[in-house]
Design a protein around this motif. Structure first.
Motif, PDB file in Angstrom:
ATOM      1  N   HIS A 157      30.200 -20.698  59.205  1.00 10.70           N
ATOM      2  CA  HIS A 157      29.139 -20.536  58.212  1.00 10.70           C
ATOM      3  C   HIS A 157      28.880 -19.062  57.910  1.00 10.70           C
ATOM      4  CE1 HIS A 157      28.584 -24.783  58.863  1.00 10.70           C
ATOM      5  NE2 HIS A 157      28.353 -24.574  60.147  1.00 10.70           N
ATOM      6  N   ASP A 158      29.956 -18.299  57.819  1.00  9.02           N
ATOM      7  CA  ASP A 158      29.865 -16.891  57.429  1.00  9.02           C
ATOM      8  C   ASP A 158      29.832 -16.831  55.907  1.00  9.02           C
ATOM      9  OD1 ASP A 158      30.370 -14.230  56.717  1.00  9.02           O
ATOM     10  OD2 ASP A 158      31.604 -13.876  58.486  1.00  9.02           O
ATOM     11  N   PRO A 159      28.747 -16.336  55.289  1.00 14.22           N
ATOM     12  CA  PRO A 159      28.644 -16.357  53.841  1.00 14.22           C
ATOM     13  C   PRO A 159      29.512 -15.312  53.152  1.00 14.22           C
ATOM     14  CG  PRO A 159      26.781 -15.194  54.746  1.00 14.22           C
ATOM     15  CD  PRO A 159      27.544 -15.738  55.917  1.00 14.22           C
ATOM     16  N   ALA A 160      30.038 -14.354  53.922  1.00 10.66           N
ATOM     17  CA  ALA A 160      30.796 -13.259  53.312  1.00 10.66           C
ATOM     18  C   ALA A 160      32.296 -13.398  53.517  1.00 10.66           C
ATOM     19  CB  ALA A 160      30.324 -11.912  53.873  1.00 10.66           C
ATOM     20  N   THR A 161      32.709 -14.010  54.612  1.00 10.67           N
ATOM     21  CA  THR A 161      34.129 -14.127  54.935  1.00 10.67           C
ATOM     22  C   THR A 161      34.462 -15.585  55.197  1.00 10.67           C
ATOM     23  OG1 THR A 161      34.078 -11.931  55.957  1.00 10.67           O
ATOM     24  CG2 THR A 161      35.984 -13.303  56.428  1.00 10.67           C
TER      25      THR A 161
END
Length: 210
Positions: free
Chosen positions: A150-154
């Protein structure tokens, strides 16, 4: 909220700060807050303020995301632009960019069009480039790769693809939120520390719960 700001721009409660925003700062503030769940409460507060026309919370989140300080900015955005353009060879035409922006706006209504503007950057990068070679792990020691679900950037898929490309990689999956995983999870910290100190890698398929 973005549409509302487009009609009635948000202002800063500090009378000495004359900035106004029609929505771009709202989007960037949300993106900045998603990097770290410690910023979720400030994001909720910013949304409440913005409903009353006060954009102070979003300006604060956006300033934190960009590193703004007393009206000045670090060179992170410039460095990202130069590195991103210099490391690749792809150059999109204006028509391809507009087509991509349209598709992204449909597939990702909140951030698609906003992010698509960045595709124009490398369009005018006309200096010699030094594209990176495909990564491999030509070593007897497996390379530890960490991917957050749930990493919004990667995106997590990037970690899966990197592990496969290395040929000698082992993927550790973190089931948590936020950007990066080390120092956010005791489970991840233990695996990483053992790898760095003893070159010990986890068993394939290892997962750390949030």
């Amino acid at each position: 909220m973005v549409a509302q700001a487009g009609t009635t721009p948000l202002t800063h409660e500090n009378p000495a700060d004359h900035r106004r925003t029609k929505g771009g700062t709202v989007l960037f503030g949300v993106m900045s807050a998603l990097y770290d769940n410690a910023r979720w409460q400030p994001l909720e507060d910013a949304l409440r303020l913005a409903r009353r026309g006060d954009g102070t919370g979003f300006f604060d989140l956006a300033d934190a995301g960009s590193g703004r300080h007393d009206g000045t900015f670090p060179n992170a955005a410039d460095a990202s632009f130069v590195i991103g353009c210099n490391d690749g060879t792809a150059v999109l035409t204006d028509e391809q960019i507009m087509s991509t922006a349209t598709r992204w706006s449909e597939d990702f209504p909140l951030f698609g069009g906003y992010q698509a503007r960045g595709l124009f950057g490398c369009r005018f990068w006309d200096v010699p480039r030094h594209p990176l070679a495909r990564p491999t792990a030509a070593t007897a020691s497996p390379v530890l790769v960490i991917g957050g679900l749930h990493d919004p950037a990667t995106p997590y898929q990037g970690a899966v693809d990197l592990t496969a490309a290395l040929g000698n990689g082992v993927l550790l999956t973190w089931e948590g939120e936020g950007h990066t995983a080390y120092l956010r999870s005791e489970c991840v910290d233990e695996v990483v520390d053992r790898y760095l100190v003893d070159l010990a890698v986890p068993e394939p398929g290892r997962r750390c719960q949030a």
